[in-house]
Design a protein around this motif. Structure first.
Motif, short mmCIF file in Angstrom:
data_model
loop_
_atom_site.label_atom_id
_atom_site.label_comp_id
_atom_site.label_asym_id
_atom_site.label_seq_id
_atom_site.Cartn_x
_atom_site.Cartn_y
_atom_site.Cartn_z
N MET A 107 0.94 -1.47 0.13
CA MET A 107 0.28 -0.06 -0.18
C MET A 107 0.77 1.33 -0.11
O MET A 107 1.74 1.11 0.47
N PRO A 108 0.22 2.22 -0.59
CA PRO A 108 1.12 4.16 -0.92
C PRO A 108 1.82 3.89 1.09
O PRO A 108 1.09 3.33 2.01
N TYR A 109 2.44 4.42 0.82
CA TYR A 109 3.10 4.83 2.02
C TYR A 109 2.34 6.16 2.73
O TYR A 109 2.28 6.35 4.01
N VAL A 110 1.78 7.09 2.38
CA VAL A 110 0.11 7.14 3.08
C VAL A 110 -0.10 6.64 3.49
O VAL A 110 -0.91 7.64 4.60
N LEU A 111 -0.79 5.80 3.07
CA LEU A 111 -1.86 4.87 4.39
C LEU A 111 -0.77 4.41 5.70
O LEU A 111 -1.79 4.68 6.16
N ALA A 112 0.34 4.45 5.36
CA ALA A 112 0.73 3.93 6.17
C ALA A 112 1.59 4.66 7.37
O ALA A 112 1.19 4.88 8.33
N THR A 113 1.52 6.09 7.08
CA THR A 113 1.53 7.40 7.83
C THR A 113 0.05 7.55 8.57
O THR A 113 0.81 7.91 9.03
N ALA A 114 -0.50 7.72 8.45
CA ALA A 114 -1.63 7.86 9.12
C ALA A 114 -2.09 6.66 9.98
O ALA A 114 -2.59 7.14 11.20
N VAL A 115 -2.21 5.05 9.42
CA VAL A 115 -1.71 4.20 10.33
C VAL A 115 -0.18 4.46 11.23
O VAL A 115 -1.18 4.10 13.07
N GLY A 116 -0.08 5.08 11.34
CA GLY A 116 1.68 5.35 11.78
C GLY A 116 1.02 6.21 12.98
O GLY A 116 1.24 6.25 14.00
N GLU A 117 0.66 7.26 13.05
CA GLU A 117 0.20 8.09 14.09
C GLU A 117 -0.98 7.96 14.79
O GLU A 117 -0.43 8.24 16.07
N MET A 118 -1.93 7.30 14.23
CA MET A 118 -2.54 6.42 15.34
C MET A 118 -1.83 5.58 16.58
O MET A 118 -2.33 5.56 17.58
N PHE A 119 -1.01 4.46 16.46
CA PHE A 119 -0.34 3.94 16.80
C PHE A 119 0.32 4.39 17.22
O PHE A 119 0.27 4.77 18.74
N THR A 120 1.64 5.63 17.13
CA THR A 120 2.01 6.58 18.24
C THR A 120 1.23 7.01 18.58
O THR A 120 1.67 7.72 19.88
N GLY A 121 0.30 7.43 18.47
CA GLY A 121 -0.37 8.59 19.34
C GLY A 121 -0.85 7.90 20.63
O GLY A 121 -1.06 8.25 21.78
N ALA A 122 -1.05 6.74 20.51
CA ALA A 122 -1.58 5.59 21.20
C ALA A 122 -0.70 5.00 22.31
O ALA A 122 -0.54 5.02 22.90
N ASN A 123 0.39 5.04 21.68
CA ASN A 123 1.45 4.34 22.62
C ASN A 123 2.43 4.53 21.65
O ASN A 123 3.30 3.92 21.06
#
Length: 592
Positions: A103-119
């Protein structure tokens, strides 16, 4: 205990109404329709809020522990890591040839923000693995990629980057770690590395360290540095794990934050390593990791600020303190909620306008990475290279400031650990330092990136903003609230760059003394541009009469706040820059 809610709606707005990803001429983007992306974001959001966020205070309180050479992660981390791995989240944007989902990096970046904000501490384990994966994918031989990448994509094996030594951080040319060639294509790696995030832990079968070292007889300084793959356990040609390699953790650091991530001292004692890329060209390969890591760290600043803001808003709505100056708004209660007070509103608006603007900036940057990688677009590569130090430095500086503002909303409860606001501030503070301290990011921006490729990326940025303002100046509401302030801020940025050109050659200190202010000036212009784009998109959605009108109205109001209250900081930064270096350098060292 603090909570976290994934900002799915805002991400969807950015991806589809602002960045219009599904219509972009970038391979893979045509698959990113709103139904597909919302399914991905909602599912990852559930993991973030239900699995990772509850472990965030656990990681902070327990930390990691070293026993008999093994680092044990906090309770619940390993089970959560297995859940993230099994869901395929670690390989979301990795090459399908090695088990990734492509998948494109932009989608992985959005998911990464969620995971990082959580923990944040937890997410670093897979984030560092992704950086190591990228370096091997870009610079490894076919055999190396086949051997190491499938297990790294799945995070059965995790990865690290080993740069810093006790006597050298930014100046890597001073490193002493040696790589002795053995005549069979392998090297014996000997030396010590420090501050190695995720250097040792109990969540994966193997750890693949990427280690900078010097081959004896090579050039002096940074030109003599090479990069090596050094696994914790040796691996045979069939991918089977064998004997323990000559690498061990010497200590885990006691830190102010990110306690759930093991920051290790790593000792290499004749460990077997394999050259990645060319001899003495290690920095070129390492920068693949470092640039990705710097973008990821910028995202950390944004993500933790978002999490802190969410909790501050909830507290401000619930906590009763004082009465509104214009009259009671909760007449049946003993006091009004904090959120009625203008200074609390100012604080929350600072936080909200940063988080939403920073998210847009980060996802915009991710689209440039996709464009550079998937289309081999030199212009996009130049632009994201220019903006990388701004993303890292500005977003982490501002992100930390926003966690402090969020903490302040709580008053005395802000420094009581059970509320979690202290952890957000402590975790965010670290992001300003690692992956290149922000002063170094500013020096990189002014000393290297502005003049890179003959200044073409910088000029392209100025022209892009100019064209955007010209194209969107016809709407009076948008022009007054957004375009005119953006024009002013962009002119400040160009005037600052011109000052460097006119004075930096005569006295380089004039440029370097203003570099930090320039990085922030640049960051504000980028967020001003993002808010202008968001306002235009939100107004268009309101005109359509579809969707959540309150959401779009709030978006425009928040953007107006940023343009009126935050963007004018560019004037201050320009004044500091054009004051030159004389006052900065006036004192002799002995007089400090």
């Amino acid at each position: 205990m603090p909570s976290y809610t994934a900002p799915v709606k805002d991400m969807q707005f950015l991806l589809h109404d602002v960045l219009k990803v599904s219509t972009r001429d970038i391979p893979g983007y045509s698959d990113l329709d709103d139904g597909f992306t919302v399914a991905i974001l909602e599912e990852s959001g559930k993991i973030a809020s239900e699995v990772l966020a509850p472990l965030n205070p656990v990681g902070d309180q327990q930390g990691c522990r070293l026993e008999n050479g093994v680092v044990y992660t906090p309770d619940g981390f390993k089970a959560a890591f297995d859940q993230v791995r099994e869901g395929g989240w670690t390989g979301l944007d990795c090459d399908p040839e090695y088990g990734g989902q492509g998948m494109p990096y932009v989608l992985a970046t959005a998911v990464g923000e969620m995971f990082t904000g959580a923990n944040m501490a937890f997410t670093m384990y897979q984030g560092l693995t992704h950086g190591a994966y990228s370096a091997i994918h870009a610079h490894g031989t076919d055999a190396q990629k086949a051997k190491w990448l499938p297990k790294m994509v799945s995070c059965d094996w995790t990865g690290t980057m080993n740069l810093t030594e006790p006597h050298c951080g930014t100046d890597l040319g001073l490193m002493r770690t040696k790589a002795e060639p053995q005549g069979d294509g392998t090297y014996k790696i000997t030396g010590q590395k420090i501050f190695i995030s995720a250097g040792e832990h109990d969540m994966s079968e193997n750890i693949v360290h990427l280690v900078l070292a010097k081959i004896p007889g090579g050039p002096e300084g940074i030109k003599g540095v090479s990069l090596f793959i050094v696994p914790k356990f040796l691996v045979d040609d069939d991918g089977n794990i064998g004997a323990r390699n000559g690498v061990a953790v010497g200590n885990i650091e006691e830190k102010m934050g990110i306690h759930g991530n093991a920051t290790c001292v790593m000792n290499y004692d004749g460990a077997e390593g394999y050259l990645l890329g060319e001899e003495h060209k290690g920095m070129r390969a390492m920068f693949t990791m470092m640039n990705e890591a710097r973008l990821g760290v910028g995202m950390q600043g944004l993500a933790v600020a978002e999490a802190a803001y969410q909790n501050a808003v909830d507290y401000a709505k619930d906590r009763l303190q004082g009465r509104a100056i214009t009259g009671a708004e909760n007449p049946d209660g003993p006091a009004d909620p904090l959120i009625v007070h203008p200074d609390i509103r100012r604080s929350l608006m600072d936080q909200k306008s940063f988080a939403e603007g920073g998210r847009a900036f980060t996802l915009w940057g991710a689209t440039m990475i996709d464009e550079a990688v998937r289309k081999d677009d030199h212009a996009a590569e130049g632009m994201i290279s220019l903006l990388t130090p701004v993303l890292k430095g500005f977003l982490t500086d501002e992100g930390f400031d926003m966690t402090v503002l969020a903490q302040q909303v709580y008053g005395g409860h802000g420094y009581i650990e059970e509320h979690g606001m202290s952890q957000f501030a402590r975790d965010a503070r670290i992001a300003m330092i690692y992956e290149g301290a922000n002063g170094v990011q500013a020096l990189d921006l002014v000393g290297r990136k502005l003049a890179a490729d003959g200044g073409k990326p910088a000029m392209a940025f100025f022209e892009m903003v100019k064209s955007f303002c010209k194209e969107n100046g016809g709407d009076e509401e948008i022009a007054t609230g957004f375009i005119e302030p953006l024009k002013t801020a962009s002119k400040h940025l160009q005037d600052a760059a011109m000052f460097f050109m006119q004075n930096g050659m005569k006295n380089p200190n004039h440029a370097l003394a203003g570099s930090y202010d320039f990085m922030h000036l640049f960051g504000h212009v980028c967020l001003g541009l993002m808010w202008s784009k968001m306002a235009i998109a939100a107004k268009a959605k309101l005109a359509e009469g579809t969707g959540d009108a309150e959401f779009y109205q709030s978006k425009i109001a928040t953007g107006r706040y940023y343009m009126a209250r935050r963007l004018p900081a560019t004037s201050m930064h320009l004044a500091r820059i054009t004051s030159g270096a004389d006052t900065v350098m006036a004192l002799d060292a002995a007089n400090f």
